[in-house]
Design an enzyme around this catalytic site. Structure first.
Site, PDB file in Angstrom:
ATOM      1  N   LYS A  96       0.880  -1.169   0.000  1.00 41.04           N
ATOM      2  CA  LYS A  96       0.000   0.000   0.000  1.00 41.04           C
ATOM      3  C   LYS A  96       0.915   1.215   0.000  1.00 41.04           C
ATOM      4  O   LYS A  96       1.594   1.499   0.992  1.00 41.04           O
ATOM      5  CB  LYS A  96      -0.911   0.008   1.238  1.00 41.04           C
ATOM      6  CG  LYS A  96      -1.648   1.335   1.385  1.00 41.04           C
ATOM      7  CD  LYS A  96      -2.589   1.386   2.564  1.00 41.04           C
ATOM      8  CE  LYS A  96      -2.946   2.827   2.876  1.00 41.04           C
ATOM      9  NZ  LYS A  96      -3.921   2.971   3.953  1.00 41.04           N
ATOM     10  N   GLY A 106      -8.837   8.774   9.078  1.00 43.87           N
ATOM     11  CA  GLY A 106      -9.233   8.874  10.480  1.00 43.87           C
ATOM     12  C   GLY A 106     -10.363   9.852  10.750  1.00 43.87           C
ATOM     13  O   GLY A 106     -10.725  10.071  11.898  1.00 43.87           O
ATOM     14  N   ALA A 161      -9.812   4.976   3.452  1.00 40.68           N
ATOM     15  CA  ALA A 161      -9.802   6.078   4.428  1.00 40.68           C
ATOM     16  C   ALA A 161     -11.093   6.870   4.430  1.00 40.68           C
ATOM     17  O   ALA A 161     -11.687   7.134   3.389  1.00 40.68           O
ATOM     18  CB  ALA A 161      -8.638   7.042   4.199  1.00 40.68           C
ATOM     19  N   GLY A 162     -11.517   7.212   5.645  1.00 38.75           N
ATOM     20  CA  GLY A 162     -12.637   8.127   5.833  1.00 38.75           C
ATOM     21  C   GLY A 162     -13.971   7.473   6.125  1.00 38.75           C
ATOM     22  O   GLY A 162     -14.943   8.169   6.413  1.00 38.75           O
ATOM     23  N   ASN A 171      -9.683   1.406   8.868  1.00 35.10           N
ATOM     24  CA  ASN A 171      -9.044   1.082  10.146  1.00 35.10           C
ATOM     25  C   ASN A 171      -9.808   1.716  11.302  1.00 35.10           C
ATOM     26  O   ASN A 171     -10.470   1.056  12.086  1.00 35.10           O
ATOM     27  CB  ASN A 171      -7.578   1.540  10.102  1.00 35.10           C
ATOM     28  CG  ASN A 171      -6.748   1.050  11.272  1.00 35.10           C
ATOM     29  OD1 ASN A 171      -5.564   0.795  11.145  1.00 35.10           O
ATOM     30  ND2 ASN A 171      -7.336   0.871  12.456  1.00 35.10           N
ATOM     31  N   THR A 172      -9.774   3.072  11.358  1.00 32.53           N
ATOM     32  CA  THR A 172     -10.361   3.763  12.504  1.00 32.53           C
ATOM     33  C   THR A 172     -11.862   3.507  12.627  1.00 32.53           C
ATOM     34  O   THR A 172     -12.387   3.424  13.741  1.00 32.53           O
ATOM     35  CB  THR A 172     -10.090   5.278  12.394  1.00 32.53           C
ATOM     36  OG1 THR A 172      -8.717   5.456  12.054  1.00 32.53           O
ATOM     37  CG2 THR A 172     -10.363   5.989  13.701  1.00 32.53           C
TER      38      THR A 172
END
Lengths: 270, 66
Positions: A109, A170, A196-197, A218-219
């Site tokens: 990545k 995040g 992301a997001g 992830n987050t």
């Protein structure tokens, strides 16, 4: 085959990235979980087959000996190492090469950050690093802005997928620009992975309904109050969004259109 | 002699191989990868690759990330 025979048919629907083939369209991170045991439970519940990891210097004073890799069952998960934290193509290329040596994978990545506050990628450096890593035999998955031109350029450099952000890393804001994600998907000849997001299940479903091939998060899972339950919610949302996309949604209408027949209604005396 | 190890200048004995350097530092033998002067040192070559004055050594591992 007639169209009617294919209705409801369960298609073989694999995610192919370079030479790698997966059933799950959810890629999950390994950071920010309350504990590594919670992370393991969340990974299992998410159904993901690919998990990300970062590369950092060892702490020469830490003799505990355990690393993240001890918490990931390599027979169940493919590791997707990242170049997070890199600000130049040169740093990213060496990080990728070290990751390949460590994890024994050609997957990377590619993340080359251009700004510490927004964590938006540096497109010029990302392109430079992508070209070099493709030449070096990597299967390159670049994190990129939701920019159809940048995505096209990365594809032309030989990237195996493109990974436009839904929103800043995040942030949990969801798909901020569904139009550009759609354009990216329409034009791409490699898988599009929203990276992301994503903040909650509906964000993941929206991304998948736009037709993208997978979502990396992830987050959105790790920072939920119950990460294991959210991992399950994300799994369902990814699957629901994918199936809705394949099913093809109805057209939107401004006015009502009755579902029940308007004929043969009973009459009563006024 | 001095070498830069993970960004820090360190005094190390002359003539160490990468493998001997890892033992000298009491670094973990597994779960790591190494670069010398911005080039990866392949795992099978630790016993041959010699560290010289001023070399920049990076010793890395996998950590949690997204």
């Amino acid at each position: 085959m007639t169209a009617s025979k294919s209705f409801g048919r369960w298609q073989v629907d694999k995610l192919k990235i370079g030479s790698h083939v997966f059933d799950s369209r959810l890629i999950v991170g390994t950071a920010k979980y309350p504990t590594l045991e919670v992370m393991q439970a969340a990974h299992a519940r998410s159904g993901a087959e690919v998990v990300t990891a970062a590369i950092r210097r060892i702490n020469l004073d830490d003799k505990s000996g355990k690393t993240l890799l001890d918490y990931i069952d390599r027979s169940k998960y493919t590791i997707l190492p990242n170049t997070a934290g890199c600000y130049t193509a040169k740093e990213a290329v060496l990080t990728a090469q070290l990751a390949r040596e460590l994890v024994e994978t050609d997957l990377i990545k590619l993340e080359v950050i251009g700004d510490p506050e927004t964590l938006y990628p540096d497109t010029a450096e990302t392109l430079k690093a992508a070209a070099e890593l493709v030449r070096d035999g990597f299967t390159v998955l670049p994190y990129v802005l939701d920019d159809p031109v940048a995505c096209k350029r990365l594809e032309e450099e030989g990237c195996a997928a493109v990974m436009p952000l839904a929103a800043p890393i995040g942030s949990g804001l969801g798909v901020c620009n569904p139009y550009s994600i759609r354009i990216i998907k329409e034009r791409a000849r490699v898988p599009v992975i929203v990276d992301a997001g994503v903040g909650t299940a509906s964000d993941a479903a929206i991304a998948m309904e736009l037709g993208v091939d997978a979502v990396l998060m992830n987050t959105g899972i790790a920072a939920a109050k119950d990460p294991v339950r959210m991992a399950h919610a994300m799994k369902l949302a990814i699957e629901a969004g994918r199936q809705a996309y394949l099913a093809g949604r109805m057209e939107k209408r401004l006015y009502a259109n009755a579902s029940s027949p308007m004929r043969d209604l009973i009459a009563v005396d006024d | 002699m001095r070498a830069i190890i993970n960004g820090e200048p360190r005094e190390i004995p002359d003539g160490l191989t990468v493998g001997a350097l890892l033992r000298h530092l009491d670094a973990p033998a597994r779960g790591i990868a190494i670069a010398k002067n911005d080039r990866v040192v392949r795992r099978g070559t630790y016993a041959q690759e010699v560290v010289r004055e001023g070399d920049r050594i990076e010793i890395i591992r996998a950590v949690a990330g997204g």
